[in-house]
Design an enzyme around this catalytic site. Structure first.
Site, PDB file in Angstrom:
ATOM      1  N   ASP A 336      89.276  26.342  36.318  1.00  0.00           N
ATOM      2  CA  ASP A 336      88.445  25.392  35.593  1.00  0.00           C
ATOM      3  C   ASP A 336      89.325  24.322  34.939  1.00  0.00           C
ATOM      4  O   ASP A 336      90.377  24.632  34.367  1.00  0.00           O
ATOM      5  CB  ASP A 336      87.649  26.161  34.540  1.00  0.00           C
ATOM      6  CG  ASP A 336      86.737  25.281  33.726  1.00  0.00           C
ATOM      7  OD1 ASP A 336      85.841  24.665  34.329  1.00  0.00           O
ATOM      8  OD2 ASP A 336      86.916  25.213  32.501  1.00  0.00           O
ATOM      9  N   GLU A 371      89.836  22.867  40.095  1.00  0.00           N
ATOM     10  CA  GLU A 371      88.905  21.813  39.711  1.00  0.00           C
ATOM     11  C   GLU A 371      89.803  20.686  39.191  1.00  0.00           C
ATOM     12  O   GLU A 371      90.307  20.767  38.070  1.00  0.00           O
ATOM     13  CB  GLU A 371      87.938  22.282  38.628  1.00  0.00           C
ATOM     14  CG  GLU A 371      86.935  21.205  38.224  1.00  0.00           C
ATOM     15  CD  GLU A 371      86.058  21.618  37.049  1.00  0.00           C
ATOM     16  OE1 GLU A 371      84.879  21.229  37.037  1.00  0.00           O
ATOM     17  OE2 GLU A 371      86.556  22.317  36.143  1.00  0.00           O
TER      18      GLU A 371
END
Length: 658
Positions: A336, A371
């Site tokens: 993330d 990401e």
């Protein structure tokens, strides 16, 4: 008071050896560290950690056993302007805790102080670390090691995936056990996915703001204990680890990999008004990026940012990742806000954490997916991660939506994204699999909502619809909402089919959001992070079976096309791809840039994708030869076509030669 033996500086965390427990804690700026142990009545006993090697404090407690609850009180300077916030009145979680007892509640005693320290003791309400003994029989478990070219990822939430599944035993719905149940394994195999990517399973907390609103953090991107499984999805906290490993083992036996979404960018301590329960009180200056005024750099939007260029924090991150691979046999990670991992504080491909991962024989061989952005300056880094990382490709997502849900997009741009975005990823020795192609993900519209809503509808989140992106590239086809007349519903269906075919027949690594193959809707909520309810849970009884069958057939078709499974860049004349216009001639320069959305893509010289993304029915002349539509595009009457396909508006069909 009984003293601890000096013990050892490794391994990190609390380690039971059959006779006692060795405790270690990293803190570069502490002046004293107390180990606090608690009996069954909550009575506390404190011991100074007597040993220190470098920045690691350590001690050994003879006779201590698994199940012991403990925490730390760390003494040091209170100098907020310099980033030091030591406060021994606050009991702190072990960052390496394998199990945690208690939740992180919105309680004033958990606040460590802002300008001045809060000296109220918090032990009565603070979560406690728990010593575990780890013995597990993996039997003959082996990692599937699916090649990138054959990988199809399925992003899912542990609870939301199975909580409403009627064929699962009631008591295991929404749990780790359900993931490995034969009903789910059979479904994954029938669908054809090769990797299950789980939203965060490390223990997380609901932000105080959500607690005050009566909401919870559903997605899990607010990490509390990075080595501990979230206990809510287990039959009991003590069983979480084994039940998760049972699921991994069952999935591996079916050839399905398990990828964890992991949050190595911030912690649930949030900003300076957030709770002090671990890293802030252990060594704030080392663990977080600190501004010159002593506040946090907030490159995550969550109040703080982990300093993953600090040697001690790099070691912590790598040990965390190795723990999940070695102890839980996971096959990879999705990171993330991964640009934080490369900050020094500017982003660098040779950042310390990247170098450590590449040098690690364990971590360098599992799937690593970034990401590739954060919200800080210079945070957008799509295409810039070093090998062996793959990356979420938002260029593909936006281009696919703009192509099929009418927006301005050239044929050339669409083709580039279809070909694994070689302009972005064909560098540093990376292969096409580095482009993780997606239409949707947990954040954003579901696929069904992309064709039913022009505007987000996030009122249930309690932020007056201010949260969530406004750049959705969606098209409601003439009516906002799920219902509508038959012709509208058919147009929406055709758009969904075209989008799914684009995703699953493009070069790169496809990622499917769980529920998109069902027609799952979140009723226009494109930021359902706090919706632990029927809005996000998959309703298996209402699933669109025809769409599920269509999706599975596309995945099977993908695995038959060498140009897609070979994971090598397409080159002119190599037989992998030819780009043709509606007359089966090579696309001209003008057609690449200005032509209508009509094209044909010939893959491996025998699979033809005919595309009509215009608003009109259009005749498309197929290349010379005999062509027959293939499932899921073949009807009961599937004649050989030798000349022209009458392409419906917003239509796509795949043919096979001969």
């Amino acid at each position: 008071m009984t003293q601890l033996a000096i013990g050892e500086a490794t391994p990190h965390g609390a380690t039971y050896d059959g006779h006692g427990v060795n405790f270690t804690l990293f803190s570069a700026h502490a002046e004293r560290v107390e180990l606090c142990v608690f009996d069954s009545r909550g009575n506390e006993r404190r011991y100074d950690l007597p040993g220190r090697r470098g920045d690691v404090w350590h001690g050994y407690l003879a006779g201590a056993r698994p199940g012991l609850r403990y925490g730390y009180r760390v003494h040091g300077p209170w100098q907020p302007a310099q980033g030091h916030r030591f406060n021994p009145a606050k009991l702190l979680l072990d960052p390496y805790a394998r199990r945690v007892e208690g939740e992180l509640k919105d309680h004033p005693l958990l606040h460590g102080g802002h300008d001045e320290p809060d000296y109220r003791d918090n032990a009565a309400v603070a979560p406690k670390s728990v010593v575990i003994s780890d013995h597990y029989d993996w039997e003959d478990d082996a990692a599937p090691r699916t090649p990138w070219g054959k990988t199809v990822i399925y992003e899912a939430h542990v609870k939301g995936l199975t909580y409403l599944h009627p064929e699962l035993p009631q008591e295991i719905r929404g749990t780790y056990k359900a993931l490995g149940h034969p009903v789910m394994v059979a479904y994954f195999k029938q669908l054809g996915i090769t990797a299950l990517e789980l939203l965060p399973v490390a223990q997380f907390a609901s932000e105080p703001r959500l607690q005050r609103m009566g909401l919870t953090n559903y997605w899990g991107y607010n990490p509390m204990a990075m080595f501990a499984l979230h206990p809510a999805w287990a039959s009991s906290p003590e069983m979480a680890l084994d039940e998760f490993r049972d699921a991994v083992k069952a999935l591996h036996r079916a050839g399905i990999e398990v990828i964890l979404d992991i949050v190595l960018n911030h912690s649930a301590e949030l900003d300076l008004d957030g709770p002090t329960f671990s890293l802030r009180g252990i060594d704030n200056r080392s663990y977080y990026w600190i501004r010159d005024d002593g506040d946090y750099h907030n490159w995550t939007g969550c109040g703080n940012t982990l300093n993953l260029s600090h040697p001690g924090v790099v070691e912590y991150a790598c040990e965390c990742l190795r723990y999940w691979v070695e102890t839980c046999h996971v096959d990879g990670f999705r990171f993330d806000l991964a640009s934080v991992m490369g900050r020094t504080p500017t982003f660098r491909q040779d950042a310390p954490l990247f170098a450590a991962i590449k040098a690690c024989p364990v971590l360098s061989t599992v799937k690593l997916i970034a990401e590739p952005w954060d919200i800080g300056e210079g945070g957008y880094q799509v295409g810039n991660f070093p090998p062996p990382f793959a990356e979420w490709n938002d260029h593909f997502r936006d281009a696919a939506r703009r192509f099929w849900l009418p927006r301005n997009l050239t044929t050339g741009e669409f083709a580039c994204r279809f070909a694994a975005s070689s302009d972005v990823f064909k560098r540093n020795g990376r292969a096409p699999g580095a482009s993780v192609n997606l239409l949707t993900a947990h954040d954003g519209f579901t696929l069904r909502d992309c064709v039913c809503f022009n505007q987000k509808h996030n009122e249930a989140n309690g932020e007056e619809n201010r949260d969530g992106t406004n750049s959705n590239y969606s098209d409601n086809h003439g009516k906002e909402g799920l219902g509508g007349p038959l012709d509208l519903m058919e147009r929406r269906r055709d758009s969904i089919h075209a989008l799914l075919a684009t995703l699953l027949l493009s070069q790169g690594t496809p990622m499917l959001l769980a529920g998109d193959e069902h027609g799952h809707s979140q009723h226009g909520n494109n930021n359902a992070y706090c919706q632990d309810n029927a809005l996000t849970w998959l309703d298996w009884q209402q699933a669109n079976r025809g769409l599920t069958t269509f999706t599975a057939a596309l995945i099977r078709l993908r695995q038959q096309i060498p140009a897609l499974t070979g994971n090598s860049w397409w080159e002119e004349g190599d037989g992998n791809v030819r780009w043709l216009n509606k007359n089966a001639q090579p696309l001209s320069a003008d057609e690449w840039q200005n032509g209508p959305k009509l094209m044909q893509i010939l893959l491996s010289d025998r699979f033809l994708i005919a595309i009509n993304a215009t608003l009109e029915v259009t005749d498309i002349v197929l290349p010379e030869g005999e062509w027959r539509a293939v499932p899921p595009f073949a009807g009961e009457d599937n004649p050989v076509i030798t000349a022209v396909w009458q392409g419906p508006a917003h239509g796509l069909c795949v043919f096979q030669r001969g």
